[in-house]
Scaffold this motif. Structure first.
Motif, PDB file in Angstrom:
ATOM      1  N   ARG A  29     -12.980   8.323 -12.258  1.00 10.71           N
ATOM      2  CA  ARG A  29     -12.143   7.733 -13.318  1.00 10.71           C
ATOM      3  C   ARG A  29     -12.855   7.918 -14.643  1.00 10.71           C
ATOM      4  NH1 ARG A  29      -8.338   6.305 -16.349  1.00 10.71           N
ATOM      5  NH2 ARG A  29      -7.526   4.158 -16.414  1.00 10.71           N
ATOM      6  N   ARG A  62      10.903   4.118  -7.836  1.00 10.86           N
ATOM      7  CA  ARG A  62       9.579   3.522  -7.672  1.00 10.86           C
ATOM      8  C   ARG A  62       8.629   4.419  -6.879  1.00 10.86           C
ATOM      9  NH1 ARG A  62       7.958  -1.047  -3.439  1.00 10.86           N
ATOM     10  NH2 ARG A  62       5.949  -1.682  -4.271  1.00 10.86           N
ATOM     11  N   SER A  65       6.681   9.484  -6.663  1.00  8.46           N
ATOM     12  CA  SER A  65       5.412  10.222  -6.666  1.00  8.46           C
ATOM     13  C   SER A  65       4.934  10.551  -5.256  1.00  8.46           C
ATOM     14  CB  SER A  65       4.332   9.428  -7.405  1.00  8.46           C
ATOM     15  OG  SER A  65       4.679   9.280  -8.769  1.00  8.46           O
ATOM     16  N   TYR A  76       1.162   1.909  -7.080  1.00  7.48           N
ATOM     17  CA  TYR A  76       2.166   0.844  -7.082  1.00  7.48           C
ATOM     18  C   TYR A  76       1.466  -0.506  -7.126  1.00  7.48           C
ATOM     19  CZ  TYR A  76       1.152   0.084  -2.114  1.00  7.48           C
ATOM     20  OH  TYR A  76       0.516  -0.188  -0.931  1.00  7.48           O
ATOM     21  N   ARG A 136      -9.986   0.419 -13.051  1.00  9.76           N
ATOM     22  CA  ARG A 136      -8.932   0.199 -14.047  1.00  9.76           C
ATOM     23  C   ARG A 136      -7.767   1.177 -13.824  1.00  9.76           C
ATOM     24  NH1 ARG A 136     -11.197   0.397 -19.796  1.00  9.76           N
ATOM     25  NH2 ARG A 136     -12.909  -0.700 -18.776  1.00  9.76           N
ATOM     26  N   ASP A 138      -3.890   1.674 -12.958  1.00  8.85           N
ATOM     27  CA  ASP A 138      -2.626   0.948 -13.036  1.00  8.85           C
ATOM     28  C   ASP A 138      -1.467   1.934 -13.007  1.00  8.85           C
ATOM     29  OD1 ASP A 138      -2.347   2.011 -15.642  1.00  8.85           O
ATOM     30  OD2 ASP A 138      -3.189   0.218 -16.572  1.00  8.85           O
ATOM     31  N   GLY A 139      -0.268   1.427 -13.194  1.00  9.12           N
ATOM     32  CA  GLY A 139       0.939   2.231 -13.058  1.00  9.12           C
ATOM     33  C   GLY A 139       1.044   3.402 -14.008  1.00  9.12           C
ATOM     34  N   ARG A 140       0.285   3.390 -15.087  1.00  4.17           N
ATOM     35  CA  ARG A 140       0.330   4.515 -16.024  1.00  4.17           C
ATOM     36  C   ARG A 140      -0.229   5.798 -15.418  1.00  4.17           C
ATOM     37  NH1 ARG A 140      -2.491   1.285 -20.870  1.00  4.17           N
ATOM     38  NH2 ARG A 140      -3.631   0.575 -19.033  1.00  4.17           N
ATOM     39  N   LEU A 141      -0.993   5.659 -14.331  1.00  4.79           N
ATOM     40  CA  LEU A 141      -1.577   6.834 -13.673  1.00  4.79           C
ATOM     41  C   LEU A 141      -0.704   7.352 -12.535  1.00  4.79           C
ATOM     42  CD1 LEU A 141      -5.255   5.537 -13.571  1.00  4.79           C
ATOM     43  CD2 LEU A 141      -4.265   7.162 -15.187  1.00  4.79           C
ATOM     44  N   ASP A 142       0.404   6.699 -12.278  1.00  3.29           N
ATOM     45  CA  ASP A 142       1.312   7.130 -11.214  1.00  3.29           C
ATOM     46  C   ASP A 142       1.809   8.549 -11.487  1.00  3.29           C
ATOM     47  OD1 ASP A 142       2.973   6.744  -8.887  1.00  3.29           O
ATOM     48  OD2 ASP A 142       4.665   6.541 -10.266  1.00  3.29           O
ATOM     49  N   LEU A 144       0.022  11.308 -11.439  1.00  4.16           N
ATOM     50  CA  LEU A 144      -1.018  12.179 -11.981  1.00  4.16           C
ATOM     51  C   LEU A 144      -1.491  13.192 -10.941  1.00  4.16           C
ATOM     52  CD1 LEU A 144      -2.585  12.113 -14.756  1.00  4.16           C
ATOM     53  CD2 LEU A 144      -4.418  10.998 -13.487  1.00  4.16           C
TER      54      LEU A 144
END
Length: 198
Positions: A29, A62, A65, A76, A136, A138-142, A144
């Motif tokens: 990360r 949902r 991905s 998720y 850290r 979260d859903g913003r990395l879904d 990727l």
């Protein structure tokens, strides 16, 4: 520490095989404060047609991905509070994934401690919710792509994984008797009860 991303062509296009393959690999990360990483010591496979898997009833907004080609992040939120990191595991359009259940911390341990609000090394990333909080995630990395360097990716380790053991999965009620959980035998960073870590 220098590591290289896993190459998509190296990944088994089979969910259970991928879950085993990922043991010993790195989750990396890239945060503003620095790199945080750990060795994967525990995974669970959620295979095609698995009643416990999020893809069981088909593609939704949902879970889309999970239907990407092998090697993408499916992130998720569970229980309304904890994010979970999964890796898509089949051909495009086929929903299945591998849950990353636990890491042995490697780089950026002070950052993980701040993220989690705990000092005890063993508890930083032991369990999927703790793991996501420590890194850290979260859903913003879904969605990727985890097979190239970026904010979150999978890397090769320069150490041998060790003995990989197999058990039933943890904390599910459907298809609960299937042996689809892989872990490093005897590793103190593996989650779950003692009988499922030996």
């Amino acid at each position: 520490m220098v590591t290289v991303p896993v190459v998509r062509s190296e990944l088994p296009i089979d969910t259970a095989s991928l879950a085993r393959y990922l043991i010993g690999k790195l989750v990396v990360r890239d945060l503003p404060e620095g790199i945080v990483s750990g060795h994967i010591v525990e995974t669970e496979a959620y295979v095609i047609g698995d009643a416990a898997g999020h893809a069981y009833r088909g593609m939704t907004r949902r879970n889309r991905s999970l239907f990407l080609e092998c090697g993408h992040a499916y992130v998720y939120i569970a229980y309304g509070s904890s994010f979970m990191l999964n890796v898509s595991s089949e051909m495009p359009g086929i929903g299945a994934g591998v849950l990353i259940r636990a890491l042995e911390p490697l780089e950026g341990i002070p950052i993980m401690q701040l993220n989690r609000g705990v000092d005890r090394l063993r508890d930083l990333a032991r369990g999927p919710g703790r793991l996501a909080a420590a890194l850290r995630i979260d859903g913003r990395l879904d969605g990727l792509d985890l097979c190239r360097k970026g904010p979150l990716w999978l890397g090769h380790s320069d150490r041998e994984a060790g003995e990989i053991a197999l058990s039933t999965r943890i904390g599910i009620s459907r298809d609960a008797d299937r042996p689809l959980r892989f872990y490093l035998r005897g590793n103190p960073f593996v989650s779950g009860p003692k009988r499922l870590r030996e």
